[in-house]
Design a protein around this motif. Sequence first.
Motif, mmCIF file in Angstrom:
data_model
loop_
_atom_site.group_PDB
_atom_site.id
_atom_site.type_symbol
_atom_site.label_atom_id
_atom_site.label_comp_id
_atom_site.label_asym_id
_atom_site.label_seq_id
_atom_site.Cartn_x
_atom_site.Cartn_y
_atom_site.Cartn_z
ATOM 1 N N GLU A 89 0.834 -1.216 0.000
ATOM 2 C CA GLU A 89 0.000 0.000 0.000
ATOM 3 C C GLU A 89 0.858 1.252 0.000
ATOM 4 O O GLU A 89 0.533 2.243 -0.659
ATOM 5 N N ALA A 90 1.966 1.200 0.733
ATOM 6 C CA ALA A 90 2.860 2.357 0.781
ATOM 7 C C ALA A 90 3.443 2.620 -0.613
ATOM 8 O O ALA A 90 3.486 3.761 -1.079
ATOM 9 N N GLU A 91 3.834 1.555 -1.294
ATOM 10 C CA GLU A 91 4.382 1.715 -2.643
ATOM 11 C C GLU A 91 3.343 2.304 -3.591
ATOM 12 O O GLU A 91 3.647 3.173 -4.404
ATOM 13 N N TRP A 92 2.156 1.790 -3.480
ATOM 14 C CA TRP A 92 1.090 2.272 -4.365
ATOM 15 C C TRP A 92 0.785 3.733 -4.105
ATOM 16 O O TRP A 92 0.600 4.524 -5.016
ATOM 17 N N GLU A 93 0.728 4.058 -2.831
ATOM 18 C CA GLU A 93 0.409 5.431 -2.461
ATOM 19 C C GLU A 93 1.502 6.369 -2.964
ATOM 20 O O GLU A 93 1.234 7.471 -3.450
ATOM 21 N N GLN A 94 2.706 5.889 -2.867
ATOM 22 C CA GLN A 94 3.854 6.623 -3.386
ATOM 23 C C GLN A 94 3.660 6.912 -4.884
ATOM 24 O O GLN A 94 3.938 8.005 -5.369
ATOM 25 N N HIS A 95 3.129 5.916 -5.577
ATOM 26 C CA HIS A 95 3.017 6.051 -7.037
ATOM 27 C C HIS A 95 1.793 6.846 -7.490
ATOM 28 O O HIS A 95 1.888 7.650 -8.415
ATOM 29 N N ILE A 96 0.678 6.636 -6.857
ATOM 30 C CA ILE A 96 -0.537 7.311 -7.348
ATOM 31 C C ILE A 96 -1.001 8.455 -6.437
ATOM 32 O O ILE A 96 -1.896 9.213 -6.821
ATOM 33 N N GLY A 97 -0.398 8.555 -5.286
ATOM 34 C CA GLY A 97 -0.760 9.648 -4.376
ATOM 35 C C GLY A 97 -1.852 9.249 -3.383
ATOM 36 O O GLY A 97 -2.664 8.365 -3.638
ATOM 37 N N LYS A 98 -1.844 9.947 -2.275
ATOM 38 C CA LYS A 98 -2.749 9.631 -1.170
ATOM 39 C C LYS A 98 -4.217 9.811 -1.576
ATOM 40 O O LYS A 98 -5.068 9.023 -1.230
ATOM 41 N N ARG A 99 -4.464 10.874 -2.323
ATOM 42 C CA ARG A 99 -5.844 11.186 -2.667
ATOM 43 C C ARG A 99 -6.457 10.090 -3.546
ATOM 44 O O ARG A 99 -7.516 9.552 -3.251
ATOM 45 N N GLN A 159 -12.540 8.058 -11.530
ATOM 46 C CA GLN A 159 -11.418 8.037 -10.584
ATOM 47 C C GLN A 159 -10.852 6.625 -10.444
ATOM 48 O O GLN A 159 -9.639 6.423 -10.390
ATOM 49 N N LEU A 160 -11.776 5.666 -10.393
ATOM 50 C CA LEU A 160 -11.371 4.267 -10.277
ATOM 51 C C LEU A 160 -10.497 3.876 -11.451
ATOM 52 O O LEU A 160 -9.411 3.321 -11.306
ATOM 53 N N ARG A 161 -10.970 4.208 -12.627
ATOM 54 C CA ARG A 161 -10.255 3.864 -13.838
ATOM 55 C C ARG A 161 -8.862 4.528 -13.860
ATOM 56 O O ARG A 161 -7.878 3.888 -14.211
ATOM 57 N N GLU A 162 -8.834 5.766 -13.458
ATOM 58 C CA GLU A 162 -7.554 6.478 -13.463
ATOM 59 C C GLU A 162 -6.558 5.830 -12.492
ATOM 60 O O GLU A 162 -5.400 5.580 -12.836
ATOM 61 N N ALA A 163 -7.045 5.543 -11.292
ATOM 62 C CA ALA A 163 -6.160 4.946 -10.287
ATOM 63 C C ALA A 163 -5.656 3.584 -10.757
ATOM 64 O O ALA A 163 -4.468 3.270 -10.651
ATOM 65 N N LEU A 164 -6.561 2.780 -11.305
ATOM 66 C CA LEU A 164 -6.169 1.445 -11.751
ATOM 67 C C LEU A 164 -5.179 1.513 -12.900
ATOM 68 O O LEU A 164 -4.235 0.729 -12.977
ATOM 69 N N ASP A 165 -5.424 2.456 -13.771
ATOM 70 C CA ASP A 165 -4.542 2.596 -14.912
ATOM 71 C C ASP A 165 -3.123 2.921 -14.457
ATOM 72 O O ASP A 165 -2.146 2.359 -14.947
ATOM 73 N N MET A 166 -3.025 3.793 -13.464
ATOM 74 C CA MET A 166 -1.703 4.138 -12.946
ATOM 75 C C MET A 166 -1.078 2.964 -12.199
ATOM 76 O O MET A 166 0.129 2.733 -12.285
ATOM 77 N N LEU A 167 -1.906 2.229 -11.482
ATOM 78 C CA LEU A 167 -1.370 1.076 -10.756
ATOM 79 C C LEU A 167 -0.817 0.039 -11.722
ATOM 80 O O LEU A 167 0.152 -0.659 -11.421
ATOM 81 N N GLY A 168 -1.451 -0.051 -12.879
ATOM 82 C CA GLY A 168 -0.969 -0.979 -13.892
ATOM 83 C C GLY A 168 0.488 -0.716 -14.248
ATOM 84 O O GLY A 168 1.251 -1.634 -14.511
ATOM 85 N N GLU A 169 0.851 0.543 -14.203
ATOM 86 C CA GLU A 169 2.236 0.898 -14.545
ATOM 87 C C GLU A 169 3.249 0.192 -13.647
ATOM 88 O O GLU A 169 4.346 -0.128 -14.078
ATOM 89 N N ILE A 170 2.874 -0.008 -12.388
ATOM 90 C CA ILE A 170 3.848 -0.651 -11.497
ATOM 91 C C ILE A 170 3.510 -2.107 -11.178
ATOM 92 O O ILE A 170 4.309 -2.799 -10.565
ATOM 93 N N THR A 171 2.350 -2.581 -11.605
ATOM 94 C CA THR A 171 2.014 -3.966 -11.260
ATOM 95 C C THR A 171 1.868 -4.883 -12.463
ATOM 96 O O THR A 171 1.819 -6.098 -12.304
#
Lengths: 139, 139
Positions: free
Chosen positions: A109-119, B123-135
């Motif tokens: 979760e910390a890594e993810w938050e780092q990458h996409i931001g807290k909000r 927002q969901l789509r945006e967050a997931l899309d960014m998470l894809g970058e690291i996962t």
Amino acid sequence: MNIGLLLFIPSRAVENRILAAVVAAGFEITQAQARVLMRVGPDGTRLTELAEAAQVTKQTAGFLVDQLEKVGYVERVPDPTDGRARLVRLTDKAREAVPVANEEMARIEAEWEQHIGKRRMAQLREALDMLGEITDPYR
Amino acid sequence: MNIGLLLFIPSRAVENRILAAVVAAGFEITQAQARVLMRVGPDGTRLTELAEAAQVTKQTAGFLVDQLEKVGYVERVPDPTDGRARLVRLTDKAREAVPVANEEMARIEAEWEQHIGKRRMAQLREALDMLGEITDPYR
DNA sequence: CTACTTTAATCAGAGCATCTGACTAAGACA
DNA sequence: TGTCTTAGTCAGATGCTCTGATTAAAGTAG
């Protein structure tokens, strides 16, 4: 990109990493076993409930619980309120794995938050939580 | 609640529903086959790439492609740029399933949007899309 | 209280998915 | 040319999951 896949990818990443961390800490367990184990409640849970929660048949759940019992992560005790049923309960050995899993989860979760931001992280959680209301058959 | 599980639940819901829709439309295919099939690109994809994308071994991917080939959803053609390799390509029969899957996907998204609202969905789509970058190991 | 129905769990048997390890053939390159 | 890497396959084993049938206990209607 398809939102199913978009959900699937990080979901599997979490699963893989937590399993790897737990295994690296010396616990021998598989993904399928972990999915069942995760659903065992603090006071024990019936096989049928585990099966529903993990979305597998009772037979499959039973098979996995057999294995978990054999290696000492759960025990089956009679359900005092129903003579037909038995409660699957975590052993102390299984409980030792919990902090290992939690720590890895926190790291992720910390890594993810780092990458996409807290909000965005908070928004993600909120959206997923609401989606659970309509997609979680156990809720 | 654990975000891994939070992701997993709707992800599986999507998988199940799309598979069910495709099967109901008369296509015979399994979840595992679908996961591989989904990754076949418009000009064909190598087995090794499919395996990486679907996160299974080459052997598993090969096994699934064998089955898909047998029932006529893919064909293997020589890769003109590499004599060792072969390209897995969708057949017309497989392409017919695409709109069925897309329609079900659209239905699901509409239901979700109905439940959580347009803003949260974006927002969901945006967050997931960014998470894809690291996962996403394939990205 | 008895007979029927439902529910919790298990047994038996089968099929599908997945892996590890060993191998073949083709390309890359020094 | 000879060595190393890469794409794919073969063989064998294990793990996970299912359907169908069975047993035993609980619930229920008469």
